[in-house]
Design a protein around this motif. Structure first.
Motif, PDB file in Angstrom:
ATOM      1  N   PHE A   1       0.833  -1.206   0.000  1.00 55.65           N
ATOM      2  CA  PHE A   1       0.000   0.000   0.000  1.00 55.65           C
ATOM      3  C   PHE A   1       0.865   1.253   0.000  1.00 55.65           C
ATOM      4  O   PHE A   1       0.655   2.186  -0.793  1.00 55.65           O
ATOM      5  CB  PHE A   1      -0.925  -0.001   1.225  1.00 55.65           C
ATOM      6  CG  PHE A   1      -1.881   1.161   1.268  1.00 55.65           C
ATOM      7  CD1 PHE A   1      -3.186   1.028   0.827  1.00 55.65           C
ATOM      8  CD2 PHE A   1      -1.476   2.405   1.756  1.00 55.65           C
ATOM      9  CE1 PHE A   1      -4.074   2.102   0.859  1.00 55.65           C
ATOM     10  CE2 PHE A   1      -2.346   3.480   1.784  1.00 55.65           C
ATOM     11  CZ  PHE A   1      -3.644   3.328   1.345  1.00 55.65           C
ATOM     12  N   GLU A   2       1.869   1.294   0.883  1.00 54.47           N
ATOM     13  CA  GLU A   2       2.709   2.480   1.023  1.00 54.47           C
ATOM     14  C   GLU A   2       3.570   2.716  -0.218  1.00 54.47           C
ATOM     15  O   GLU A   2       3.821   3.858  -0.595  1.00 54.47           O
ATOM     16  CB  GLU A   2       3.583   2.349   2.266  1.00 54.47           C
ATOM     17  CG  GLU A   2       2.783   2.433   3.561  1.00 54.47           C
ATOM     18  CD  GLU A   2       3.566   1.947   4.771  1.00 54.47           C
ATOM     19  OE1 GLU A   2       3.184   2.324   5.899  1.00 54.47           O
ATOM     20  OE2 GLU A   2       4.539   1.170   4.601  1.00 54.47           O
TER      21      GLU A   2
ATOM     22  N   LEU B   1      -4.787  -1.020  -6.516  1.00 57.95           N
ATOM     23  CA  LEU B   1      -4.469  -2.398  -6.111  1.00 57.95           C
ATOM     24  C   LEU B   1      -5.554  -3.374  -6.569  1.00 57.95           C
ATOM     25  O   LEU B   1      -5.260  -4.509  -6.940  1.00 57.95           O
ATOM     26  CB  LEU B   1      -4.286  -2.471  -4.591  1.00 57.95           C
ATOM     27  CG  LEU B   1      -3.030  -1.770  -4.052  1.00 57.95           C
ATOM     28  CD1 LEU B   1      -3.004  -1.820  -2.537  1.00 57.95           C
ATOM     29  CD2 LEU B   1      -1.768  -2.412  -4.630  1.00 57.95           C
ATOM     30  N   GLU B   2      -6.805  -2.906  -6.551  1.00 56.25           N
ATOM     31  CA  GLU B   2      -7.887  -3.760  -7.049  1.00 56.25           C
ATOM     32  C   GLU B   2      -7.714  -4.012  -8.550  1.00 56.25           C
ATOM     33  O   GLU B   2      -7.929  -5.124  -9.038  1.00 56.25           O
ATOM     34  CB  GLU B   2      -9.234  -3.095  -6.770  1.00 56.25           C
ATOM     35  CG  GLU B   2     -10.420  -3.974  -7.128  1.00 56.25           C
ATOM     36  CD  GLU B   2     -11.750  -3.351  -6.727  1.00 56.25           C
ATOM     37  OE1 GLU B   2     -12.783  -3.856  -7.190  1.00 56.25           O
ATOM     38  OE2 GLU B   2     -11.751  -2.381  -5.951  1.00 56.25           O
ATOM     39  N   TRP B   3      -7.284  -2.982  -9.278  1.00 54.97           N
ATOM     40  CA  TRP B   3      -7.057  -3.121 -10.718  1.00 54.97           C
ATOM     41  C   TRP B   3      -6.078  -4.244 -11.027  1.00 54.97           C
ATOM     42  O   TRP B   3      -6.247  -4.985 -11.984  1.00 54.97           O
ATOM     43  CB  TRP B   3      -6.496  -1.808 -11.268  1.00 54.97           C
ATOM     44  CG  TRP B   3      -7.462  -1.031 -12.096  1.00 54.97           C
ATOM     45  CD1 TRP B   3      -8.234   0.007 -11.690  1.00 54.97           C
ATOM     46  CD2 TRP B   3      -7.761  -1.228 -13.473  1.00 54.97           C
ATOM     47  NE1 TRP B   3      -8.993   0.467 -12.738  1.00 54.97           N
ATOM     48  CE2 TRP B   3      -8.724  -0.275 -13.843  1.00 54.97           C
ATOM     49  CE3 TRP B   3      -7.309  -2.127 -14.442  1.00 54.97           C
ATOM     50  CZ2 TRP B   3      -9.234  -0.184 -15.129  1.00 54.97           C
ATOM     51  CZ3 TRP B   3      -7.821  -2.031 -15.721  1.00 54.97           C
ATOM     52  CH2 TRP B   3      -8.770  -1.074 -16.047  1.00 54.97           C
ATOM     53  N   VAL B   4      -5.013  -4.339 -10.224  1.00 60.14           N
ATOM     54  CA  VAL B   4      -3.962  -5.331 -10.514  1.00 60.14           C
ATOM     55  C   VAL B   4      -4.127  -6.604  -9.692  1.00 60.14           C
ATOM     56  O   VAL B   4      -3.254  -7.471  -9.698  1.00 60.14           O
ATOM     57  CB  VAL B   4      -2.554  -4.727 -10.290  1.00 60.14           C
ATOM     58  CG1 VAL B   4      -2.329  -3.560 -11.226  1.00 60.14           C
ATOM     59  CG2 VAL B   4      -2.335  -4.315  -8.837  1.00 60.14           C
ATOM     60  N   GLY B   5      -5.253  -6.719  -8.975  1.00 58.98           N
ATOM     61  CA  GLY B   5      -5.549  -7.958  -8.251  1.00 58.98           C
ATOM     62  C   GLY B   5      -4.718  -8.191  -7.011  1.00 58.98           C
ATOM     63  O   GLY B   5      -4.437  -9.337  -6.640  1.00 58.98           O
ATOM     64  N   LEU B   6      -4.329  -7.107  -6.325  1.00 53.40           N
ATOM     65  CA  LEU B   6      -3.477  -7.253  -5.143  1.00 53.40           C
ATOM     66  C   LEU B   6      -4.086  -6.647  -3.882  1.00 53.40           C
ATOM     67  O   LEU B   6      -3.370  -6.377  -2.918  1.00 53.40           O
ATOM     68  CB  LEU B   6      -2.110  -6.606  -5.397  1.00 53.40           C
ATOM     69  CG  LEU B   6      -1.183  -7.319  -6.376  1.00 53.40           C
ATOM     70  CD1 LEU B   6       0.108  -6.520  -6.537  1.00 53.40           C
ATOM     71  CD2 LEU B   6      -0.862  -8.728  -5.903  1.00 53.40           C
TER      72      LEU B   6
ATOM     73  N   VAL C   1      -1.606   4.698 -10.377  1.00 56.62           N
ATOM     74  CA  VAL C   1      -2.453   5.205  -9.294  1.00 56.62           C
ATOM     75  C   VAL C   1      -2.860   6.657  -9.508  1.00 56.62           C
ATOM     76  O   VAL C   1      -3.959   7.073  -9.138  1.00 56.62           O
ATOM     77  CB  VAL C   1      -1.753   5.017  -7.921  1.00 56.62           C
ATOM     78  CG1 VAL C   1      -0.510   5.902  -7.806  1.00 56.62           C
ATOM     79  CG2 VAL C   1      -2.716   5.269  -6.778  1.00 56.62           C
ATOM     80  N   LYS C   2      -2.002   7.442 -10.149  1.00 48.71           N
ATOM     81  CA  LYS C   2      -2.334   8.842 -10.401  1.00 48.71           C
ATOM     82  C   LYS C   2      -3.095   9.020 -11.709  1.00 48.71           C
ATOM     83  O   LYS C   2      -3.360  10.151 -12.122  1.00 48.71           O
ATOM     84  CB  LYS C   2      -1.051   9.680 -10.415  1.00 48.71           C
ATOM     85  CG  LYS C   2      -0.012   9.194 -11.407  1.00 48.71           C
ATOM     86  CD  LYS C   2       1.354   9.814 -11.144  1.00 48.71           C
ATOM     87  CE  LYS C   2       2.400   9.253 -12.090  1.00 48.71           C
ATOM     88  NZ  LYS C   2       3.750   9.730 -11.770  1.00 48.71           N
ATOM     89  N   ASN C   3      -3.452   7.910 -12.355  1.00 49.12           N
ATOM     90  CA  ASN C   3      -4.187   7.916 -13.622  1.00 49.12           C
ATOM     91  C   ASN C   3      -3.495   8.809 -14.650  1.00 49.12           C
ATOM     92  O   ASN C   3      -4.089   9.763 -15.183  1.00 49.12           O
ATOM     93  CB  ASN C   3      -5.643   8.355 -13.415  1.00 49.12           C
ATOM     94  CG  ASN C   3      -6.512   8.024 -14.614  1.00 49.12           C
ATOM     95  OD1 ASN C   3      -6.131   7.234 -15.479  1.00 49.12           O
ATOM     96  ND2 ASN C   3      -7.677   8.631 -14.677  1.00 49.12           N
TER      97      ASN C   3
END
Length: 236
Positions: A106-107, A131-136, A162-164
């Motif tokens: 996460f960090e 993290l949900e996008w990459v399954g983690l 993460v910053k799109n």
């Protein structure tokens, strides 16, 4: 794919000093990249792939000519302006994941947001979404030494996305992965490309990666040898 030009490279040459002489890594490159492309720079070692990616990513500047990225001329940016372009608009994925070992998954992903003064609650949602996008999602509290190679690379992808960002630069992202993990990573990136409209530019000589690309730019000796548009309806 949108035909909006987001990267324009005009007569670009890049030279590096070597001893008392110099080495020309790129010679008179002319290219355009459009919003939503899934493209790759392909060629042998020393062909100029990484040098060109570094210029597009504002990590370096051309010796001659120009690279215009999201309306910004790279050679005219200050260090602060280059950093701002990278921090907000460009994500990087490398073959070495460069995860911070003392931080959790996460960090590590959140780190990409800390320089943007985003409120804590919004950051938390953005990291969880990535993290949900990459399954983690279930591994958010694990440290990098507890991850497999494929999981580590997925964290690197989450950190980049993460910053799109409008652009993600991927330099040999499958080099340290076995075939199964490489295909899983590439499918994740292809899904991001389709659903979010993120522009991907790879540097690779991996045939697995080439099988997913919609455009392959062949480089040799610092020059564009061929610019090949692949059937965009292909399904690896």
């Amino acid at each position: 794919m949108n035909q909006e030009t987001i990267i324009k490279i005009n007569n670009l040459t890049k030279r590096f000093p070597v001893g008392e002489g110099e080495f020309t890594a790129l010679k008179n490159i002319n290219l355009e990249f459009f919003k939503g492309e899934f493209s790759g720079l392909v060629g042998p070692s020393g062909s100029g792939k990484t040098t060109l990616l570094n210029i597009i990513g504002s990590l370096d500047s051309p010796t001659e000519g120009e690279a215009i990225v999201l309306g910004k001329q790279i050679s005219k940016l200050s260090h602060k302006e280059s950093a701002l372009l990278r921090n907000k608009h460009i994500g990087f994925i490398f073959q070495v994941y460069n995860l911070l070992p003392v931080y959790t998954v996460f960090e590590n992903v959140e780190f990409a947001l800390l320089l943007q003064n985003i409120p804590s609650e919004k950051r938390k949602k953005m990291v969880n979404d990535a993290l949900e996008w990459v399954g983690l999602s279930s591994m958010a509290n694990k440290k990098p030494d507890k991850l497999s190679g494929g999981e580590g690379q997925r964290v690197a992808i989450a950190r980049a996305m993460v910053k799109n960002p409008e652009i993600i630069i991927a330099d040999e992202p499958s080099a340290n992965l076995d075939a199964a993990n490489a295909h899983a990573i590439l499918k994740t990136m292809k899904q991001m490309n389709k659903e979010l409209g993120t522009t991907f530019i790879f540097s690779t000589h991996d045939e697995k990666v080439m099988g997913y690309l919609d455009r392959i730019i062949h480089l040799r000796d610092g020059m564009v040898e061929e610019d090949e548009i692949i059937n965009v309806n292909h399904a690896p």
